[in-house]
Structures are given as structure tokens and as C-alpha cells.
Write a protein that holds these residues in place. Structure first.
Motif, PDB file in Angstrom:
ATOM      1  N   CYS A 267      -1.255  -5.075  -6.568  1.00 15.04           N
ATOM      2  CA  CYS A 267      -1.404  -4.359  -5.302  1.00 15.04           C
ATOM      3  C   CYS A 267      -2.327  -3.155  -5.440  1.00 15.04           C
ATOM      4  O   CYS A 267      -2.437  -2.562  -6.516  1.00 15.04           O
ATOM      5  CB  CYS A 267      -0.039  -3.918  -4.763  1.00 15.04           C
ATOM      6  SG  CYS A 267       0.744  -2.570  -5.688  1.00 15.04           S
ATOM      7  N   GLN A 268      -2.962  -2.798  -4.345  1.00 17.11           N
ATOM      8  CA  GLN A 268      -3.833  -1.621  -4.294  1.00 17.11           C
ATOM      9  C   GLN A 268      -3.047  -0.482  -3.624  1.00 17.11           C
ATOM     10  O   GLN A 268      -3.313  -0.116  -2.478  1.00 17.11           O
ATOM     11  CB  GLN A 268      -5.106  -1.944  -3.512  1.00 17.11           C
ATOM     12  CG  GLN A 268      -5.938  -3.052  -4.129  1.00 17.11           C
ATOM     13  CD  GLN A 268      -6.455  -2.675  -5.520  1.00 17.11           C
ATOM     14  OE1 GLN A 268      -7.104  -1.657  -5.699  1.00 17.11           O
ATOM     15  NE2 GLN A 268      -6.145  -3.517  -6.500  1.00 17.11           N
TER      16      GLN A 268
ATOM     17  N   GLY B 108      -9.259   9.398  -6.439  1.00 18.54           N
ATOM     18  CA  GLY B 108      -9.195   9.365  -4.980  1.00 18.54           C
ATOM     19  C   GLY B 108      -8.026  10.108  -4.372  1.00 18.54           C
ATOM     20  O   GLY B 108      -7.841  10.110  -3.140  1.00 18.54           O
TER      21      GLY B 108
ATOM     22  N   LYS C 170      -3.927   7.516  -3.095  1.00 21.30           N
ATOM     23  CA  LYS C 170      -4.320   8.702  -2.337  1.00 21.30           C
ATOM     24  C   LYS C 170      -3.241   9.779  -2.318  1.00 21.30           C
ATOM     25  O   LYS C 170      -3.543  10.956  -2.120  1.00 21.30           O
ATOM     26  CB  LYS C 170      -4.660   8.309  -0.895  1.00 21.30           C
ATOM     27  CG  LYS C 170      -5.847   7.363  -0.775  1.00 21.30           C
ATOM     28  CD  LYS C 170      -6.097   6.973   0.665  1.00 21.30           C
ATOM     29  CE  LYS C 170      -7.283   6.013   0.773  1.00 21.30           C
ATOM     30  NZ  LYS C 170      -7.514   5.595   2.183  1.00 21.30           N
TER      31      LYS C 170
ATOM     32  N   GLY D   8      -7.613   3.667  -8.774  1.00 26.37           N
ATOM     33  CA  GLY D   8      -8.732   3.325  -7.912  1.00 26.37           C
ATOM     34  C   GLY D   8      -8.408   3.346  -6.436  1.00 26.37           C
ATOM     35  O   GLY D   8      -9.311   3.435  -5.602  1.00 26.37           O
ATOM     36  N   SER D   9      -7.121   3.250  -6.088  1.00 25.85           N
ATOM     37  CA  SER D   9      -6.730   3.180  -4.678  1.00 25.85           C
ATOM     38  C   SER D   9      -5.780   4.298  -4.253  1.00 25.85           C
ATOM     39  O   SER D   9      -5.651   4.595  -3.062  1.00 25.85           O
ATOM     40  CB  SER D   9      -6.062   1.828  -4.393  1.00 25.85           C
ATOM     41  OG  SER D   9      -4.920   1.653  -5.239  1.00 25.85           O
TER      42      SER D   9
ATOM     43  N   GLU E 247      -1.619   2.884  -2.212  1.00 24.60           N
ATOM     44  CA  GLU E 247      -2.255   4.104  -1.722  1.00 24.60           C
ATOM     45  C   GLU E 247      -1.302   5.298  -1.711  1.00 24.60           C
ATOM     46  O   GLU E 247      -1.746   6.438  -1.865  1.00 24.60           O
ATOM     47  CB  GLU E 247      -2.803   3.880  -0.316  1.00 24.60           C
ATOM     48  CG  GLU E 247      -3.925   2.858  -0.266  1.00 24.60           C
ATOM     49  CD  GLU E 247      -4.464   2.645   1.135  1.00 24.60           C
ATOM     50  OE1 GLU E 247      -3.959   3.301   2.077  1.00 24.60           O
ATOM     51  OE2 GLU E 247      -5.392   1.827   1.301  1.00 24.60           O
TER      52      GLU E 247
ATOM     53  N   LYS F 175      -3.143   2.543 -10.794  1.00 25.14           N
ATOM     54  CA  LYS F 175      -3.515   2.445  -9.374  1.00 25.14           C
ATOM     55  C   LYS F 175      -4.515   3.526  -8.996  1.00 25.14           C
ATOM     56  O   LYS F 175      -4.721   3.821  -7.820  1.00 25.14           O
ATOM     57  CB  LYS F 175      -2.259   2.553  -8.493  1.00 25.14           C
ATOM     58  CG  LYS F 175      -1.205   1.499  -8.772  1.00 25.14           C
ATOM     59  CD  LYS F 175      -1.770   0.101  -8.678  1.00 25.14           C
ATOM     60  CE  LYS F 175      -0.777  -0.952  -9.146  1.00 25.14           C
ATOM     61  NZ  LYS F 175      -1.398  -2.287  -9.238  1.00 25.14           N
TER      62      LYS F 175
ATOM     63  N   LYS G  49       0.809  -1.215   0.000  1.00 27.38           N
ATOM     64  CA  LYS G  49       0.000   0.000   0.000  1.00 27.38           C
ATOM     65  C   LYS G  49       0.851   1.279   0.000  1.00 27.38           C
ATOM     66  O   LYS G  49       0.419   2.313  -0.512  1.00 27.38           O
ATOM     67  CB  LYS G  49      -0.933   0.015   1.218  1.00 27.38           C
ATOM     68  CG  LYS G  49      -2.016  -1.042   1.178  1.00 27.38           C
ATOM     69  CD  LYS G  49      -2.965  -0.896   2.346  1.00 27.38           C
ATOM     70  CE  LYS G  49      -4.056  -1.961   2.313  1.00 27.38           C
ATOM     71  NZ  LYS G  49      -4.897  -1.858   1.107  1.00 27.38           N
TER      72      LYS G  49
END
Length: 362
Positions: free
Chosen positions: A257-258, A315, A289, A286-287, A260, A284, A231
Motif C-alpha cells: 500500500c501507498q 513528503g 504525509k 515515498g507516500s 499517506e 512508506k 492510504k
């Protein structure tokens, strides 16, 4: 209430048998002190060192009070605490911000070598030199339960990293690894990355502020590809250049992997490397930040490419492109992508760029 006697008294622990219901397990947070009547209190010993042991959480944390003490006293304090806690089943040990060096690490040997359930170890800012890293390796030879290992602001160098890599090689549950600001070069970085492939549980990796160069790129890429839980990836200031950054970015794009948080600041990334980084950001989206590309060499052309990736990451809450030699075109492209696509954005950092008044208006 039973007398909350200190556990440490001239080198021996007096086990506290009563735990008031009003007190939850006290977490060993550096720089804080538990309530005076807390059964988790470990009083200062004759060396002036204070420690906290929280039986409910299986944690030991020590305040940074060894520095400045005579060496014999400081080492004796570590031996006393380590030996006294042998009956405890510790899961987390934090010895950070103490001037340990190799002698200190070995003095605390019982905390490391005789805790079969040890899950987390923090040795940040402790003078973990090459020899101290070797001591860590030797003391943790039988430990296979580590899921967190934190090293920061040490002078470990490549050879020290090789010793730490040996620890990682028998730590298949490693989820949170940090070895930042430790003077680790290419060979050490490659060894760490290869050793981390032992497991598939890595969530957070921080190897920032180490001169690893582009040579570490392929090993990092191979690591990223086999970490489905990753992450947070922090490779700030590792001298990756376009070649290394592209290798890592392509691997991220192909991984499951997601992610962040992506930290790739201070890596001399130019427009040539921007395409791969933008593709990774988009993949990435969608995840993701947080994206930090601060102090690279993207210029307007690279920023326009990065903006295309940002537009596919709705996001995002933080974007940092400070110090990238941006002018109006690049700054406006990034700002428009963020404004149109990132509804949750709280920070868009574009400081230290040459943006005209017209660009600011846009």
C-alpha cells in the motif's frame, strides 16, 4: 420556473418534475440548507424533522432534528421519509446525529433494506447499541454494494461489532470504514479486521478510541497485508502497546500500500516498539504525509529511532510527537530529521515534552 413544491407533505412525496438548469445537484450536507427554489428540498414534516434528497446524486441526508421530539412522532417521521423514498434509487444515506437507537434504525428500515444500490451509510452518534447494530445487520442482509460505512460515538461494544462484522463480511467493495469511539474491545476488533479481509479495496480505516488491546494486532496485521489501496490508517487510542503496534508496523512495512496517513497516538509505544514503527515510516516514505505518535512513551531513545524513519519520508507535512517524555536529545533528533529531509513540512508538534532552553536553541 415550476413550483418547487416540497416532497414531503403529510407523509407523501410529490415528485418534482422540473429541475432548473441553474441548480447543480445539491449535496446533502448536515447543518446546511439548499436554495429555497431547489428541487432537492424536502420540507419539514409534522414531527419537525427535515431531510434533503438530491435526486441527481442519489443521496439522502437528514438534519439532527429528531432529538427532543416525542418518540412516536420521531419514529413516525422516519417511517414516512423511508416509505416515501422507496421509488428512489439511493446510493448514500446519512442518518447521523439523530437519537435513533434500535427503534429508530428499524423505523428507517426501508432506507436500508430496500435500496439495492446503497453504497454509503452513516450512523454516527445515533445510539447504535448492540441491539441497534443487530438491526443494521438484519436490514442489510441483502446489500452487497456498500463501499462506505461510518459509525462513531455509539455504545456498540463487542457484540455490536460482531453484528457490524457480519455486514462487512458481505461488503467486498468496502473502501472507507469507521467504527470509532464505540467501546469495541479485543473480540469485536478481531471480528471487524477479519471481516474486512473480504475485499481488497480498503482506502481508509478508522477504529480509533476503542479498547482493543494488543490482542487485535495479529488480525490488523493480516488485514493490512492484503489491502493494496490503503492510504489512511487510524488506530489512535486502541491500547495496542508495543506488541500490537509492532505487529501492525511490520505488516505495513511488508505491504504494497501507498500509505499517506499513519495515526498511532495514545498506544503506550515505548522505545522497544519504536524500531518497527520507524521501519514502517521509512518503508512508506515515498507516500507518507502525516505521522501521529502523540502521547506515547517513546522518550529520547525512541524519538531518536523514530527520527531515522522520518529522515526517509521527504513528503511529510505533519509530524506529531507531543507528550512523549522527550528531552533535548530526542527533540533535537526529530527536529533535525524534519529540517533536513522534509521540505514540505508544515507542522512539527513537540508540545508537552521537557525540552531545555539549550535544546530549543538547537
Amino acid at each position: 420556473m415550476a413550483d418547487p413544491a416540497a416532497y414531503i407533505a403529510r407523509g407523501s412525496l410529490a415528485k418534482h418534475t422540473h429541475k432548473p438548469a441553474s441548480h447543480p445537484p445539491f449535496p446533502p450536507v448536515l447543518g446546511t440548507q439548499p436554495p429555497a427554489d431547489s428541487p432537492e428540498w424536502l420540507a419539514p414534516n409534522s414531527a419537525g424533522n427535515t431531510a434533503f434528497w438530491s435526486p441527481g446524486s442519489g443521496s439522502l441526508g437528514q438534519l439532527p432534528m429528531l432529538a427532543g421530539r416525542p418518540e412516536d412522532e420521531a419514529l413516525d417521521a422516519l417511517r414516512i421519509i423511508s416509505a416515501a423514498l422507496l421509488p428512489a434509487r439511493l446510493a448514500r444515506v446519512n442518518l447521523s446525529d439523530n437519537a435513533l437507537g434500535e427503534k429508530g434504525v428499524r423505523a428507517a428500515g426501508d432506507l436500508l433494506s430496500k435500496q439495492p444500490a446503497l453504497e454509503a451509510l452513516s450512523l454516527q452518534n445515533v445510539g447504535c447499541s448492540i441491539h441497534a447494530c443487530r438491526a443494521v445487520e438484519e436490514l442489510l442482509q441483502q446489500t452487497t454494494s456498500l463501499s462506505s460505512l461510518q459509525l462513531f460515538n455509539n455504545m456498540s461494544d463487542n457484540q455490536g461489532a460482531l453484528h457490524i462484522a457480519a455486514v462487512l463480511a458481505h461488503s467486498p467493495h468496502m473502501a472507507d470504514f469507521r467504527m470509532a469511539s464505540s467501546r469495541v474491545g479485543p473480540s469485536g476488533g478481531i471480528a471487524l479486521a477479519k471481516a474486512l479481509t473480504t475485499g481488497r479495496h480498503l482506502v481508509k480505516l478508522d477504529i480509533s478510541d476503542n479498547p482493543m488491546t494488543a490482542a487485535v494486532g495479529p488480525a490488523l496485521a493480516a488485514l493490512v497485508l492484503v489491502q493494496p489501496c490503503l492510504k489512511i490508517l487510524n488506530v489512535n487510542d486502541t491500547s495496542l502497546t508495543d506488541k500490537g503496534a509492532m505487529a501492525v508496523a511490520v505488516a505495513l512495512g511488508n505491504s504494497s500500500c501507498q500509505l499517506e496517513e499513519l495515526e498511532m497516538a495514545l498506544n503506550e509505544i515505548t522505545p522497544a516498539g519504536a524500531k518497527a514503527v520507524a521501519a514502517a515510516v521509512a518503508s512508506k516514505g515515498g507516500s507518507l504525509k502525516r505521522v501521529n505518535l502523540r502521547e506515547n512513551e517513546l522518550e529520547d531513545r525512541g524519538a531518536v529511532i523514530i527520527a531515522r524513519g522520518l529522515a526517509k519520508a521527504p513528503g511529510l507535512v505533519s509530524i506529531d510527537l507531543c507528550g512523549n517524555q522527550l528531552k533535548r536529545v530526542g527533540a533535537v533528533a526529530v527536529a533535525k530529521a524534519a529540517a533536513n529531509s522534509c521540505a514540505s513540512l508544515t507542522l512539527l508538534a513537540l508540545d508537552e515534552n521537557t525540552v531545555s532552553e539549550t535544546g530549543l536553541d538547537e
